[in-house]
Design a protein around this motif. Structure first.
Motif, short mmCIF file in Angstrom:
data_model
loop_
_atom_site.label_atom_id
_atom_site.label_comp_id
_atom_site.label_asym_id
_atom_site.label_seq_id
_atom_site.Cartn_x
_atom_site.Cartn_y
_atom_site.Cartn_z
N ALA A 222 20.58 4.54 8.06
CA ALA A 222 20.81 4.62 9.50
C ALA A 222 20.95 3.21 10.07
CB ALA A 222 19.66 5.35 10.18
N THR A 223 21.84 3.07 11.03
CA THR A 223 21.98 1.78 11.70
C THR A 223 20.78 1.54 12.59
OG1 THR A 223 23.11 2.70 13.63
CG2 THR A 223 24.51 2.08 11.73
N GLN A 224 20.63 0.32 13.08
CA GLN A 224 19.52 0.03 13.99
C GLN A 224 19.60 0.90 15.25
OE1 GLN A 224 16.87 -1.38 13.41
NE2 GLN A 224 17.29 -2.64 11.65
N THR A 225 20.81 1.11 15.75
CA THR A 225 20.98 1.96 16.94
C THR A 225 20.55 3.39 16.63
OG1 THR A 225 22.80 0.58 17.71
CG2 THR A 225 22.66 2.81 18.62
N GLU A 226 20.95 3.90 15.48
CA GLU A 226 20.56 5.26 15.08
C GLU A 226 19.05 5.37 14.90
OE1 GLU A 226 24.52 6.73 12.62
OE2 GLU A 226 23.10 5.37 11.66
N LYS A 227 18.44 4.36 14.29
CA LYS A 227 16.99 4.37 14.11
C LYS A 227 16.27 4.36 15.46
CE LYS A 227 16.91 2.28 9.55
NZ LYS A 227 16.52 1.15 8.73
N LYS A 228 16.81 3.59 16.39
CA LYS A 228 16.21 3.55 17.73
C LYS A 228 16.30 4.91 18.40
CE LYS A 228 16.35 0.92 22.02
NZ LYS A 228 17.01 -0.17 22.75
N ARG A 229 17.47 5.55 18.31
CA ARG A 229 17.64 6.88 18.90
C ARG A 229 16.72 7.90 18.24
NH1 ARG A 229 24.15 6.95 19.70
NH2 ARG A 229 24.16 5.68 21.57
N LEU A 230 16.61 7.84 16.92
CA LEU A 230 15.71 8.76 16.22
C LEU A 230 14.26 8.53 16.66
CD1 LEU A 230 17.11 8.82 12.58
CD2 LEU A 230 16.94 10.77 14.16
N GLY A 231 13.91 7.26 16.84
CA GLY A 231 12.55 6.92 17.25
C GLY A 231 12.19 7.43 18.63
N THR A 232 13.18 7.57 19.50
CA THR A 232 12.92 8.06 20.85
C THR A 232 13.19 9.56 20.99
OG1 THR A 232 15.16 7.50 21.61
CG2 THR A 232 13.44 5.82 21.89
N SER A 233 13.66 10.17 19.91
CA SER A 233 13.95 11.61 19.97
C SER A 233 12.68 12.39 19.65
CB SER A 233 15.06 11.98 18.99
OG SER A 233 14.54 12.08 17.68
N GLU A 234 12.76 13.69 19.83
CA GLU A 234 11.65 14.57 19.49
C GLU A 234 11.80 15.16 18.09
OE1 GLU A 234 10.32 17.26 22.70
OE2 GLU A 234 11.97 16.36 23.84
N ALA A 235 12.83 14.72 17.36
CA ALA A 235 13.07 15.22 16.01
C ALA A 235 11.97 14.73 15.06
CB ALA A 235 14.43 14.75 15.50
N THR A 236 11.66 15.55 14.07
CA THR A 236 10.72 15.17 13.02
C THR A 236 11.54 14.61 11.87
OG1 THR A 236 9.12 16.83 13.67
CG2 THR A 236 9.02 16.06 11.39
N VAL A 237 11.21 13.40 11.46
CA VAL A 237 11.95 12.73 10.39
C VAL A 237 11.00 12.50 9.23
CG1 VAL A 237 13.29 10.69 9.74
CG2 VAL A 237 13.40 11.56 12.09
N VAL A 238 11.40 12.95 8.05
CA VAL A 238 10.64 12.64 6.83
C VAL A 238 11.37 11.49 6.15
CG1 VAL A 238 11.78 14.42 5.43
CG2 VAL A 238 9.62 13.47 4.70
N GLU A 239 10.68 10.37 6.05
CA GLU A 239 11.27 9.18 5.43
C GLU A 239 11.26 9.31 3.91
OE1 GLU A 239 12.82 6.88 6.96
OE2 GLU A 239 12.22 7.32 9.02
N GLU A 240 12.25 8.72 3.29
CA GLU A 240 12.39 8.80 1.84
C GLU A 240 11.16 8.27 1.12
OE1 GLU A 240 16.31 8.55 3.77
OE2 GLU A 240 14.55 7.29 3.88
N GLN A 241 10.62 7.16 1.59
CA GLN A 241 9.46 6.56 0.92
C GLN A 241 8.29 7.53 0.93
OE1 GLN A 241 11.08 5.33 3.54
NE2 GLN A 241 11.84 3.30 3.06
N SER A 242 8.07 8.22 2.03
CA SER A 242 6.98 9.19 2.14
C SER A 242 7.22 10.38 1.22
CB SER A 242 6.82 9.69 3.57
OG SER A 242 6.44 8.64 4.41
N ALA A 243 8.44 10.89 1.22
CA ALA A 243 8.76 12.04 0.37
C ALA A 243 8.57 11.69 -1.10
CB ALA A 243 10.19 12.51 0.63
N ARG A 244 8.96 10.48 -1.47
CA ARG A 244 8.83 10.06 -2.87
C ARG A 244 7.36 9.87 -3.23
NH1 ARG A 244 11.68 5.85 -2.46
NH2 ARG A 244 13.63 6.94 -2.68
N ALA A 245 6.60 9.23 -2.36
CA ALA A 245 5.20 8.90 -2.66
C ALA A 245 4.26 10.09 -2.53
CB ALA A 245 4.73 7.76 -1.75
N LEU A 246 4.50 10.95 -1.53
CA LEU A 246 3.55 12.01 -1.21
C LEU A 246 4.04 13.41 -1.56
CD1 LEU A 246 2.61 10.70 2.35
CD2 LEU A 246 1.35 10.33 0.22
N GLY A 247 5.31 13.53 -1.92
CA GLY A 247 5.89 14.85 -2.14
C GLY A 247 6.21 15.50 -0.80
N GLY A 248 6.96 16.58 -0.85
CA GLY A 248 7.39 17.25 0.39
C GLY A 248 6.25 17.70 1.25
N ARG A 249 5.28 18.37 0.66
CA ARG A 249 4.14 18.91 1.41
C ARG A 249 3.32 17.78 2.03
NH1 ARG A 249 2.24 22.50 -2.30
NH2 ARG A 249 3.63 24.11 -1.59
#
Length: 156
Positions: free
Chosen positions: A37-64
């Motif tokens: 994601a571009t910096q602009t997209e990351k900023k928009r995601l950060g201010t949105s109400e969407a739930t984002v699962v980051e790749e690092q978290s999914a890899r380290a912690l699994g989906g659950r």
């Protein structure tokens, strides 16, 4: 851009011509990965109400593990969710590049599927978008195969 269209943040005039389109409420959105994601997209995601699962978290912690707290919070507000999956979140070394924007270090299809299972265990998937696939980058069809498997997991 596919998610921005789905939630009504862009191309509003175009989608008004698609009956009976209604934007998805951001609080009902789960985005699996935002890699590239571009910096602009990351900023928009950060201010949105969407739930984002980051790749690092999914890899380290699994989906659950990566989604647990967020899904518990969502379950208190919503019953149904929209899942957005950009196929360029997949590791091009494990499959193929999904498009020209795919970069190293993405998720394996199994890691994405674990996120989908975690979502489906807690909430009803009422709609989904699967985006960012360019077949000209997928010579052996491995991204296509992974995309079909993940779409089937979303539709179960």
């Amino acid at each position: 851009m596919g998610l921005a269209i789905a939630v009504g943040r862009c191309w509003a005039q175009m989608v008004r011509a698609v009956p009976p389109f209604r934007p998805v409420r951001e609080e009902n959105v789960v985005l699996i990965g935002s890699r590239g994601a571009t910096q602009t997209e990351k900023k928009r995601l950060g201010t949105s109400e969407a739930t984002v699962v980051e790749e690092q978290s999914a890899r380290a912690l699994g989906g659950r593990g990566a989604l647990g707290i967020a899904l518990n919070a969502m379950a208190g507000r919503v019953r149904r969710v929209h899942v957005h999956l950009d196929l360029d979140v997949l590791d091009p070394e494990a499959v193929n590049p999904a498009n020209e924007f795919a970069s190293e270090g993405g998720l394996r299809a199994e890691e994405v599927e674990a996120c989908i299972r975690a979502i489906r265990e807690r909430l009803e998937v009422s709609s989904t978008t699967v985006a960012s696939y360019d077949p000209s980058f997928d010579g052996e069809g491995r991204v296509l195969k992974a995309g079909i498997t993940l779409t089937e997991a979303l539709a179960k």
